[in-house]
Scaffold this active site. Sequence first.
Site, PDB file in Angstrom:
ATOM      1  N   GLU A 165       0.851  -1.182   0.000  1.00  0.00           N
ATOM      2  CA  GLU A 165       0.000   0.000   0.000  1.00  0.00           C
ATOM      3  C   GLU A 165       0.890   1.235   0.000  1.00  0.00           C
ATOM      4  O   GLU A 165       1.789   1.373   0.840  1.00  0.00           O
ATOM      5  CB  GLU A 165      -0.906  -0.007   1.235  1.00  0.00           C
ATOM      6  CG  GLU A 165      -1.835   1.199   1.256  1.00  0.00           C
ATOM      7  CD  GLU A 165      -3.154   0.939   1.987  1.00  0.00           C
ATOM      8  OE1 GLU A 165      -3.487  -0.227   2.246  1.00  0.00           O
ATOM      9  OE2 GLU A 165      -3.850   1.921   2.274  1.00  0.00           O
ATOM     10  N   GLU A 291     -10.983   4.687   8.446  1.00  0.00           N
ATOM     11  CA  GLU A 291     -11.082   4.257   7.050  1.00  0.00           C
ATOM     12  C   GLU A 291     -11.623   2.830   6.958  1.00  0.00           C
ATOM     13  O   GLU A 291     -11.032   1.953   6.333  1.00  0.00           O
ATOM     14  CB  GLU A 291      -9.722   4.409   6.360  1.00  0.00           C
ATOM     15  CG  GLU A 291      -9.248   5.868   6.388  1.00  0.00           C
ATOM     16  CD  GLU A 291      -7.933   6.127   5.645  1.00  0.00           C
ATOM     17  OE1 GLU A 291      -7.093   5.220   5.597  1.00  0.00           O
ATOM     18  OE2 GLU A 291      -7.779   7.249   5.125  1.00  0.00           O
ATOM     19  N   ASP A 370      -2.870  14.502   6.404  1.00  0.00           N
ATOM     20  CA  ASP A 370      -2.311  13.241   5.926  1.00  0.00           C
ATOM     21  C   ASP A 370      -1.058  13.439   5.078  1.00  0.00           C
ATOM     22  O   ASP A 370      -1.114  13.286   3.857  1.00  0.00           O
ATOM     23  CB  ASP A 370      -3.382  12.502   5.114  1.00  0.00           C
ATOM     24  CG  ASP A 370      -3.039  11.039   4.906  1.00  0.00           C
ATOM     25  OD1 ASP A 370      -2.071  10.573   5.523  1.00  0.00           O
ATOM     26  OD2 ASP A 370      -3.747  10.379   4.140  1.00  0.00           O
ATOM     27  N   GLU A 398       3.998   9.305  -0.696  1.00  0.00           N
ATOM     28  CA  GLU A 398       2.638   9.226  -1.245  1.00  0.00           C
ATOM     29  C   GLU A 398       2.190  10.553  -1.850  1.00  0.00           C
ATOM     30  O   GLU A 398       1.660  10.588  -2.956  1.00  0.00           O
ATOM     31  CB  GLU A 398       1.673   8.793  -0.143  1.00  0.00           C
ATOM     32  CG  GLU A 398       0.221   8.782  -0.596  1.00  0.00           C
ATOM     33  CD  GLU A 398      -0.719   8.228   0.466  1.00  0.00           C
ATOM     34  OE1 GLU A 398      -0.262   7.854   1.553  1.00  0.00           O
ATOM     35  OE2 GLU A 398      -1.937   8.166   0.171  1.00  0.00           O
TER      36      GLU A 398
HETATM   37  C1  BDP Z   1      -3.270   7.420   3.938  1.00  0.00           C
HETATM   38  C2  BDP Z   1      -3.127   6.431   2.852  1.00  0.00           C
HETATM   39  C3  BDP Z   1      -3.810   5.134   3.144  1.00  0.00           C
HETATM   40  C4  BDP Z   1      -3.412   4.641   4.517  1.00  0.00           C
HETATM   41  C5  BDP Z   1      -3.730   5.691   5.538  1.00  0.00           C
HETATM   42  C6  BDP Z   1      -3.260   5.347   6.929  1.00  0.00           C
HETATM   43  O1  BDP Z   1      -3.627   6.994   1.665  1.00  0.00           O
HETATM   44  O2  BDP Z   1      -3.432   4.230   2.144  1.00  0.00           O
HETATM   45  O3  BDP Z   1      -4.059   3.455   4.827  1.00  0.00           O
HETATM   46  O4  BDP Z   1      -3.086   6.881   5.212  1.00  0.00           O
HETATM   47  O5  BDP Z   1      -2.296   5.962   7.379  1.00  0.00           O
HETATM   48  O6  BDP Z   1      -2.242   8.337   3.768  1.00  0.00           O
HETATM   49  O7  BDP Z   1      -3.817   4.495   7.584  1.00  0.00           O
END
Ligand code: BDP
Length: 684
Positions: A165, A291, A370, A398
């Site tokens: 991921e 999430e 984020d 990312e």
């Molecule tokens: C975000 C990402 C996602 C992660 C999430 C996390 O896009 O893929 O699962 O953070 O930190 O930045 O849990």
Amino acid sequence: GSGYDAWLSYPKLPQGNLYKQYVKWCRAAVSVTEEQDTVQAALREWQRGITSMLDIESESGAEPAADGFTVAFGTFHGGNPLIEAIFDEAAIQAVGPEGFAVRTSLTHKCIAVGASSPAGVLYGVFHLLRLIGSQKEIERLDETVNPVNALRMINHWDNFDGSVERGYSGRSFLYENNRFTDDLDRITDYARLMSTAGINAIAINNVNVHALETLFISTYLPDVARIADVFRIYGIRLFLSVNFAGPMHEGEVGTADPLDAGVREWWKKKAAEIYAVVPDFGGFVVKADSENRPGPFTYGRDHADGANMLAEALEPFGGIVIWRCFVYNCKQDWRDRKTDRARAAYDHFKPLDGKFHDNVILQIKNGPMDFQVREPVSPLFGALEQTNQVIEFQIAQEYTGQQRHVCYLVPQWKEIMEFDTLAKGGAAPVKHIVDGSLWGNRFSGVAAVSNVGNDLNWTGHLLAQANLYGFGRLAWNPELSAEEIAAEWISLTFGTDAAVAGVISRILLDSWEIYESYTAPLGVGWMINPEHHYGPNVDGYEYSQWGTYHYADHQGIGVDRTVATGTGYSAQYMGSNAQRYDSLEECPDELLLFFHHVPYTHVLNSGKTVIQHIYDTHFAGAERADGLLAAWSGLKGSIAEGLYAQVEERLRGQAAHSKEWRDQINTYFYRKSGIEDSGARKIY
Ligand code: BDP
């Protein structure tokens, strides 16, 4: 020239006085008396480094060279007579559990590395190798070095199917097709890289724990143990991300309610099973109620209930729970301008301060959103007075170019570490919160999302190795400067040619600013393509449920997070920080659109209007991206062709892609605002 050896390349050193000095001390047999695995790993590293940098062999044994010069290393009470002779009680007392002392003793004609633990020996030996690799004097060494942060952790987001991921460096080297890898050599090399950068904890699976991965703590424990066996040699404790609904997944318990007796028993049993095969298991990393992951909210329990339940299971074995604060509503209605994702971590966790067991650590992302190229520091730092905490950075790029663009992140991390939260009335920088000194925490430290994969050079972009190395170094000692860390990495990777180092250092140190200048402006963030998050898309997330908006219309742009008219987020900061961010005049330019909604004609502290700032930075940024390529091109012939070529290819791509960014952003705002560029440059 593949980049595989990274900062363990040990480039050959040039002849000269320093070279002679090194050979004088290092050519003899190195004195090592301990059979212990980690000490032996340190010995192998030493021999590898010396052979490669100095072109000499160094045998292990107790005999000094004919002229008497020697190198010795070991633990203080490991039975090495040289170590025992050179370090007195005061020296020993100054060395903490993972630290080391290195001293040149002219009396004993010996450079000695002494430590309290085998891991300390390994760190110390690499320290000596680094001094040699960066052409420092070794004739008068007398240093005691202790890591500032106790936990220096890497989080893998690797999935059992072999995908990663947010991975930008190929696939996982830990798993493929729902099997653990057999390639323990690569894992060994990985552990060498991590330990020499100072890392001592690694969580090997994604925080999003899918169905099969819930079985890492049962069916696949023997495989986990094999990796832990390798890590242990390098002073690294293995952690696992666990699924809060684990008891249900395995079908034994019908609930995951943290207050349910059966659930509590289930986790206790699991912990015992894990420690039976991995006696030094670090603990669990948990993403809950975030999430779409399961968590205590389902049962009307809070996050202290959830974390403490796991903490109780691990406590008897010395394990810890790392509980992530990345908890927010990801099904937000974009029409509602008062709901603010930035508020979420503080709103969820501040009320729980003091309720967590002392083997729970909250893991807090550096910013409230984020991992954007620019965000304010999370206001949770400073707000939690009675809770262990670690900061979470993202080494994986990312949102900062996905390892196709160069973006050296150490300067960003430094800025965050230095941010004064004003807790306790002032002089409370983030670095003193995460190192545990401000509040006197039992556990503390720094964690980051890994950027490695099975690409031969580990990180896809060769220059992204500097982020991996740099994270470890900064976690070890936040006082190191971004320049120093870059210089270390460059000499260890490319050798000590000053002209080469100058060019690469400039590229690294300029790169964050350049990337920021052609992407989302003034701290507003996002503006990327949904899902994969690469490339410009100004409205990509504007009408989505993720809470990530810029609110641009024909008059202005920005998120109103003020107290009077906005979401009130600015009030989560303390004292003058809250005032500064809340005030349109005082808010720093680089965060203006994070905190305020302003007309395009608003004049920044820089004296430019917002719209002109957008145009100017995007033109300049794209041009500076060309400059990165031009600078690198000047290195052709001066560094290994393989290394040269892979970076050139990436920088070429970045230069082209920066034009996409420039043109989409400039065009978007030109069309929205109707305001001409004062420079009358080409906007579409
Ligand atoms: C975000 C990402 C996602 C992660 C999430 C996390 O896009 O893929 O699962 O953070 O930190 O930045 O849990």
